[in-house]
Design an enzyme around this catalytic site. Structure first.
Site: not given
Ligand code: ZN
Length: 478
Positions: A107, A312
């Site tokens: 990420s 998010e």
């Molecule tokens: Zn992850």
């Protein structure tokens, strides 16, 4: 700074049941601002006033399909035909997610691509691919632009919302540069890298300029006196931030709702990541992702220059890492609800809404389950004609198996003498092939869905850093 106009009505509508928002005008297609004849289209604004980027962390396409079925089944439908709010957007692209040194990304590298415009190495934030992970000096030598900084420099309002820790990779990519995504608190920076000029991520959030930041992760902001993990036991970064900005630091949904609308807000609602939707009590004091999205929009929208908001859903990813699809799907359903809220409370002529994932997971929808089969259940095939017999299909070991499964993860059956009966339901841990302590990310493309000014740029197969270009172009910053 942000002011306070019609937020009361906006927030009031946040508590309406989702069914009240069932029909919306979410088919607005912008194309490129030109009519079919190539003439400038007077009705098509060239520029977005606001951009909202929704990132479903780990929300690969199999997750979207399973969540669509799950969301439909929660409404009493068979599920396959259900349409998640962002699936009605007309502009869709496939996005290549690899990091510069990793075929399957993490990420930090992927979120940096979206918020700094450059692909970089796995594990680093806001620094270029020539920097070495964990090396402060090389991080300082390779800074990338940060979209969050540019948004504030251009006079727009900035919001950051996540169900993960605010210092976690995806939210941090908006405002932070770090040689290592794990440098969330000062105590997490290795001794030989301290004192070289690299601040921990929590400190960077506190010194950055923004208007709303909502999420989890209290521990990185406090010393041990307050139950935190900073080196200085009396550290209280939110108090420093409030003293500097005059903003409100809030700890639960009620405090968030009561905080002044015309001042910045820092909301941190849990010691680490926020609680999974699947595990929340009715009486939970934590706001939902939809609550946080509504509160952020209610504040940001009063800036006449517009805003950038990153939302998010951080725990889709964590549910998958735990090998528990039901947890990931509950998070995805809440993510979709937050997106529906944004669709219903923005004007598609002035707000670009982007929905994407940073990367996928090794998550599969398998077998030949019949139409409407419980997506969290055992595979039950369609009847072969005649009377419907609801009997689960069996594998070669004579046992049934679930529709949802993982290529690897903690639910592995590889080292077992005999495969156990599969678990089913929202809290089940699905079976997987390869034994890994944590189920892993996957490397196939993710989807990007877009609506609003500049949405026509979301088409074809693109590199992930192009998301950054789409946002900047929509704002007219090319
Ligand atoms: Zn992850």
């Amino acid at each position: 700074m942000i002011r306070s106009p019609k937020f009361a009505a906006l927030l009031a509508s946040a508590v309406l049941p989702l069914s009240a928002c069932a029909t919306t005008t979410n088919n607005y297609n912008y194309s490129d601002g030109l009519s079919a004849a190539g003439e400038p289209d007077a009705q098509t604004p060239a520029k977005a006033k606001n951009v909202i980027l929704f990132i479903g962390d780990g929300m690969g396409i199999s997750t979207i399909t399973a969540a669509r079925i799950y969301a439909g089944q929660k409404r009493g439908q068979t599920g396959e035909e259900y349409v998640l709010p962002f699936e009605a957007f007309e502009n869709v692209a496939l996005v290549k997610t690899y990091n510069t040194n990793a075929q399957v990304p993490d990420s930090a590298g992927t979120a940096t691509a979206m918020h700094s415009g450059k692909k970089t190495r796995i594990g680093v934030l806001g620094i270029g691919p020539d920097a070495v992970r964990g090396d402060c000096a090389s991080a300082l030598a390779n800074p990338l632009p940060l979209l969050g900084e540019e948004v504030k420099a251009k006079g727009l309002a900035l919001g950051i919302v996540s169900t993960a820790r605010l210092t976690h990779a995806t939210p941090a990519s908006v405002y932070a540069r770090s040689a290592d995504r794990n440098w969330e608190a000062d105590a997490a920076i290795p001794e030989d890298q301290q004192g070289l000029g690299c601040d921990d991520i929590a400190s960077q959030l506190i010194s950055a300029e923004w208007d709303v930041a909502l999420g989890g992760g209290l521990a990185a902001f406090f010393g041990s006196e307050f139950g935190g993990r900073r080196a200085d036991e009396s550290a209280n970064l939110p108090a420093n931030w409030a003293a500097r900005t005059g903003g409100s630091f809030v700890r639960d949904a009620a405090e968030l709702a009561a905080a002044p609308m015309d001042k910045p807000v820092l909301g941190i609602f849990s010691p680490s990541h926020m609680t999974y939707m699947a595990q929340r009590e009715e009486t939970s004091a934590e706001p939902t992702l939809t609550d946080m999205t509504a509160q952020a929009m209610g504040r940001l929208q009063s800036d006449p220059d517009g805003y950038y908001l990153m939302v998010e859903s951080g725990r889709i990813d964590h549910g998958h890492h735990a090998g528990r699809a039901g947890w990931a799907l509950e998070e995805t359903v809440e993510f979709a609800r937050a997106i529906q809220y944004a669709i219903d409370n923005t004007d598609p002529e002035e707000t670009l809404i982007l929905v994407t994932a940073d990367h996928s997971h090794v998550f599969t929808i398998a077998g030949y389950p019949r139409r409407g089969n419980d997506i969290l259940g055992l595979v039950v095939p369609p009847a072969e004609g005649g009377e419907e017999v609801a009997e689960a299909a069996t594998a070669e070991d004579g046992k049934p198996y679930t529709t949802l499964g993982y290529g690897n993860g903690p639910g592995s059956i590889a080292n077992m003498a005999e495969r156990p009966m599969p678990e089913t339901g929202v809290n089940a841990q699905q079976q997987s092939a390869i034994p890994t302590g944590s189920e892993t990310h996957a490397g196939e493309d993710v989807a990007l869905y877009a609506q609003g000014p500049g949405a026509g740029e979301a088409r074809g197969v693109m590199e992930q850093n192009k998301v950054y270009d789409i946002i900047r172009k929509a704002f007219g910053w090319e």
